[in-house]
Design an enzyme around this catalytic site. Structure first.
Site, PDB file in Angstrom:
ATOM      1  N   CYS A  13      24.087 -24.078  -1.327  1.00 56.54           N
ATOM      2  CA  CYS A  13      24.538 -24.995  -2.364  1.00 56.54           C
ATOM      3  C   CYS A  13      24.378 -24.289  -3.713  1.00 56.54           C
ATOM      4  O   CYS A  13      23.790 -23.203  -3.804  1.00 56.54           O
ATOM      5  CB  CYS A  13      23.731 -26.287  -2.331  1.00 56.54           C
ATOM      6  SG  CYS A  13      21.963 -26.049  -2.656  1.00 56.54           S
ATOM      7  N   HIS A  75      13.623 -25.935  -5.493  1.00 55.06           N
ATOM      8  CA  HIS A  75      12.961 -27.208  -5.182  1.00 55.06           C
ATOM      9  C   HIS A  75      12.228 -27.804  -6.373  1.00 55.06           C
ATOM     10  O   HIS A  75      11.963 -28.999  -6.411  1.00 55.06           O
ATOM     11  CB  HIS A  75      11.937 -27.014  -4.048  1.00 55.06           C
ATOM     12  CG  HIS A  75      12.530 -26.589  -2.750  1.00 55.06           C
ATOM     13  ND1 HIS A  75      12.330 -25.337  -2.214  1.00 55.06           N
ATOM     14  CD2 HIS A  75      13.321 -27.244  -1.874  1.00 55.06           C
ATOM     15  CE1 HIS A  75      12.971 -25.243  -1.062  1.00 55.06           C
ATOM     16  NE2 HIS A  75      13.584 -26.380  -0.838  1.00 55.06           N
ATOM     17  N   GLU A 127      10.066 -30.364  -2.908  1.00 59.11           N
ATOM     18  CA  GLU A 127      10.800 -31.138  -3.919  1.00 59.11           C
ATOM     19  C   GLU A 127      10.098 -32.457  -4.204  1.00 59.11           C
ATOM     20  O   GLU A 127       9.970 -32.873  -5.359  1.00 59.11           O
ATOM     21  CB  GLU A 127      12.238 -31.399  -3.460  1.00 59.11           C
ATOM     22  CG  GLU A 127      13.050 -32.169  -4.500  1.00 59.11           C
ATOM     23  CD  GLU A 127      14.412 -32.604  -3.994  1.00 59.11           C
ATOM     24  OE1 GLU A 127      14.800 -33.748  -4.275  1.00 59.11           O
ATOM     25  OE2 GLU A 127      15.097 -31.794  -3.332  1.00 59.11           O
ATOM     26  N   SER A 306      20.832 -24.116   2.862  1.00 58.51           N
ATOM     27  CA  SER A 306      19.872 -23.023   2.667  1.00 58.51           C
ATOM     28  C   SER A 306      20.180 -21.825   3.558  1.00 58.51           C
ATOM     29  O   SER A 306      19.375 -20.904   3.666  1.00 58.51           O
ATOM     30  CB  SER A 306      18.450 -23.528   2.950  1.00 58.51           C
ATOM     31  OG  SER A 306      18.370 -24.133   4.228  1.00 58.51           O
TER      32      SER A 306
END
Length: 332
Positions: A13, A75, A127, A306
């Site tokens: 991403c 994160h 996160e 990821s």
């Protein structure tokens, strides 16, 4: 056997792309860089960067470190991390994903406004640790939308004004299931927004939170903000279609990846002949044999937010050369 490589709904991403790009630049310049925690939840990519000079450290090692440069991954981190860096004269290269950084600001404002912040997510996920840090670690983290874990809901104060947010990589249906169950739970205990019959919580925007903070407009006691990253969640439908379009799916991701678990489940639900791997050494030949004993006609290669594209290409080429006829040209 045709090998189809998914390039539209798989691979890094934007947030992870940024982190990896910065890490590569720093390593090219100096040949060394500390990273607090795995730079990405993909062991193969972590090892690649460590071979270039990156050193992954945990919190105890970070607290002992002095006069060095440390990468903060996508994160994000809680405020305590930045305070430690200041005390220890550490230079921080902050690559927190912009979506996560915005969520951290939202969580902080809600907490400062006196809301009990409920976080849909996994308590030990980095996160979530960062988000909860913005709430002085007083947020209530709930992983199970059906409220089936008594330990998760035990800290809930049903008399307080409450705001529901989410870890950015959680699933959208689960978030709204949790919202409905919280609405029901609070209503059963006599707590609902004025003017609502069934206890609906109000959706709020950043502008609403800012208006509350400045005193321009008051928010209701019970609110929610869908903070799931749409770049991530928008992949779900595309990946489902991709899984349905192929006889067999090989899904490559790190086993620590929360997003990887969600996306693999989508593939598996759509196509039972879906298999999870971290690298090519886990691939099994029987996966590519159909019920008629003949090779399957198509194999789809996909992965998580990821998962690096180079790894997906490696998987596709390996399958094509080892189990196919080498003519699929999966890199096209």
């Amino acid at each position: 056997m045709k090998i189809n490589l998914d390039r539209t709904s798989s691979g890094f991403c934007i947030g992870v792309q940024g982190t990896i790009h910065v890490a590569e630049e720093k390593l090219a310049q100096s040949g060394e860089l500390y990273c607090l925690g795995d730079v990405v939840h993909n062991e193969v990519e972590v090892k690649r960067l460590e071979a270039l000079g990156m050193e992954t450290i945990d919190i105890p090692a970070f607290e002992e470190l002095r006069n060095a440069e440390v990468l903060i991954r996508a994160h994000g981190e809680p405020p305590s991390t930045y305070e430690t860096a200041r005390k220890n004269n550490l230079a921080i290269t902050d690559t927190t994903c912009p979506v996560v950084a915005k969520l951290q600001r939202t969580a902080k404002m809600l907490h400062q406004l006196g809301y009990q912040v409920v976080i849909y997510g996994k308590k030990v996920h980095p996160e979530v640790i960062g988000i909860n840090g913005q709430c002085d670690d007083e947020g209530v983290v709930i992983k199970h939308p059906d409220l089936s874990d008594p330990e998760e809901i035990a800290p809930l104060d049903l008399s307080r004004k409450t705001a529901l947010i989410s870890q950015t990589t959680m699933d959208v249906p689960g978030f709204y299931e949790l919202k409905r169950n919280l609405e029901k739970l609070f209503a059963e205990h006599g707590h609902r927004n004025p003017g609502t019959q069934s206890g609906e919580w109000m959706a709020v925007r950043d502008i609403d939170i800012t208006a509350e903070k400045t005193g321009a407009l008051a928010m209701p006691k019970l609110v929610f903000k869908d903070t799931i990253c749409r770049q991530v969640s928008s992949r779900n439908g595309k990946l489902r279609d991709f899984a349905l379009a192929n006889d067999c799916i090989v899904f490559a991701a790190g086993r620590k990846s929360s997003n990887g678990q969600v996306l693999y489940s989508i593939c598996k639900d759509a196509n039972p002949h879906s298999y999870f791997i971290e690298d090519v050494d886990e691939i099994r030949p029987e996966w590519f044999v159909g019920e008629n004993g003949k090779p399957v006609e198509s194999v789809g290669i996909c992965g998580a937010t990821s998962t690096p594209m180079w790894l997906l290409e490696k998987v596709a080429n390996y399958i094509d050369k080892t189990f196919g006829d080498g003519s699929s040209n999966p890199n096209a």
